[in-house]
Design an enzyme around this catalytic site. Structure first.
Site, short mmCIF file in Angstrom:
data_model
loop_
_atom_site.label_atom_id
_atom_site.label_comp_id
_atom_site.label_asym_id
_atom_site.label_seq_id
_atom_site.Cartn_x
_atom_site.Cartn_y
_atom_site.Cartn_z
N TYR A 1 39.36 32.95 36.97
CA TYR A 1 39.00 34.45 36.36
C TYR A 1 39.91 34.85 35.09
O TYR A 1 41.06 34.65 34.90
CB TYR A 1 39.75 35.54 37.42
CG TYR A 1 39.31 35.68 38.90
CD1 TYR A 1 38.16 35.04 39.11
CD2 TYR A 1 39.92 36.47 40.08
CE1 TYR A 1 37.48 35.17 40.43
CE2 TYR A 1 39.29 36.55 41.08
CZ TYR A 1 38.00 35.84 41.14
OH TYR A 1 37.70 35.95 42.44
N LEU B 1 30.47 45.53 47.79
CA LEU B 1 29.33 46.37 47.42
C LEU B 1 28.23 45.88 46.91
O LEU B 1 27.49 46.48 45.93
CB LEU B 1 30.10 47.38 46.52
CG LEU B 1 31.21 48.30 47.33
CD1 LEU B 1 31.77 49.34 46.06
CD2 LEU B 1 30.71 49.01 48.45
N SER C 1 33.06 40.99 46.69
CA SER C 1 31.85 41.73 46.38
C SER C 1 31.41 42.54 47.19
O SER C 1 29.89 42.55 47.81
CB SER C 1 30.77 40.84 45.50
OG SER C 1 29.92 41.74 44.90
#
Length: 344
Positions: free
Chosen positions: A62, A215, A213
């Site tokens: 990340y 959504l 994730s």
């Protein structure tokens, strides 16, 4: 906040965890996710803890490790109040051994992550992807070494296929190594492929799902509707074309039902979509992210209540897709599916 056992392990995790993919914003891809700085991260961590969200998930990939570094600063002085989860395996450099689940890379990657995070151990270490070029026995023996040294408490996988996860579990049982107790997977109303094989595997083998994730890559927020495409500056717009494929009409059908349920429950569309996931078998924790305090507080409101069985059924019907072979074939024989798991 409800706490749940992570798979068949003794570790209890909050039903909602916080993902740090929005920390740092290095590069175009992660900038589209978010670019929370150190001060913003510290504030979000405090809000999480106030709402009982006590597990924080990151990865060495990340923002090139910047997310871990920012998280480490934000949890300084609070380590005894929370759980730290991170992931390794994807490339971290251009060297021949700067990726994968080999002994050399795992040891170096874990040490580097711990240094960035400022911690002396990781509560949960997950392999970010499956490395088909390294024997699972080598990977598992290295994870065993890290556990025995006290640097890692629990181990898991992420984005694994069913056969590779099962191969790893069988090898761990055969050799007496720590089993994967978590599988970080993509699962949402928009994409339910997790249910076809990985959910039954997790149910059978005691592997808890940690959902990323939830959504649907920002498409289940209620901001995308018929004739209303994603706006610039939103994640759904800025990383359009990436991520799992979906049918637009099916998305709109799901949003239509979410709209109705929002009116019935007084909850927001994201809260309903998240609550649906919290009701699914094998789900241990749903990882939520947020660019700001308002999003975080809204997401935290997904717990502490439950959709009715009838409301869940409506969402199931709107979001289901025909299962491919052999799963669809198996579903045609209900007398052979006595697991209690969804077959839609």
């Amino acid at each position: 906040m409800e706490n749940r056992r992570l798979g068949s392990s003794g570790l209890r995790v909050p039903a909602l965890s916080f993902g740090t993919g929005t920390f740092g914003g290095a590069g175009d891809f992660f900038k589209a996710w978010g670019s929370t700085d150190a001060d913003g991260a510290a504030r979000l961590i405090d809000i999480c803890l106030d709402h009982g969200i006590t597990m924080f998930d990151s990865a060495d990939g990340y923002s090139g490790g910047l997310a871990e570094q920012i998280l480490g600063g934000a949890i300084r002085g609070k380590r005894d109040r929370l759980l730290v989860s991170t992931k390794v395996t994807f490339p971290t450099g251009d060297g021949a051994n700067d990726y994968g689940s080999s002994r050399i890379h795992l040891i170096e990657a874990v040490h580097a992550s711990m240094k960035r995070l400022g911690v002396d151990h990781l509560d949960l270490l997950q392999l970010h992807g499956q490395d088909l070029g390294t024997p699972v026995e080598e990977t598992l023996s290295t994870l065993d070494q890290l556990v025995r040294e006290g640097k890692v408490r629990y181990v898991g996988a992420s984005n694994f296929s069913g056969w590779h996860l099962m191969k790893s579990l069988a090898a761990a049982d055969r050799l007496g190594y720590p089993r994967h107790v978590a599988h970080q997977v993509y699962y949402s109303l928009l994409n339910r492929e997790y249910e076809w094989e990985l959910m039954p595997l997790g149910h059978d083998q005691g592997v808890g799902a940690t959902i990323w994730s939830p959504l649907g890559w920002g498409k289940l927020t209620g901001r995308i509707r018929r004739g209303q495409p994603p706006r610039p500056g939103t994640r759904a717009h800025d990383i359009a074309g990436t991520g799992p494929q979906f049918d637009e009409e099916r998305l709109y059908r799901i949003i239509d039902v979410l709209d109705i349920l929002a009116e019935e429950t007084g909850k927001t569309i994201p809260q309903i979509a998240l609550n649906w996931l919290l009701r699914r078998p094998t789900v241990a924790t749903v990882i939520v992210g947020a660019r700001n305090e308002e999003q975080l507080i809204e997401n935290a409101g997904a717990s502490g209540w439950a959709l009715s069985g009838e409301q869940v059924a409506r969402l199931d019907e709107a979001s289901t897709v025909p299962a491919p072979y052999p799963y669809g074939h198996q579903h045609g024989f209900p007398m052979l599916n006595e697991t209690g798991l969804p077959t839609g």
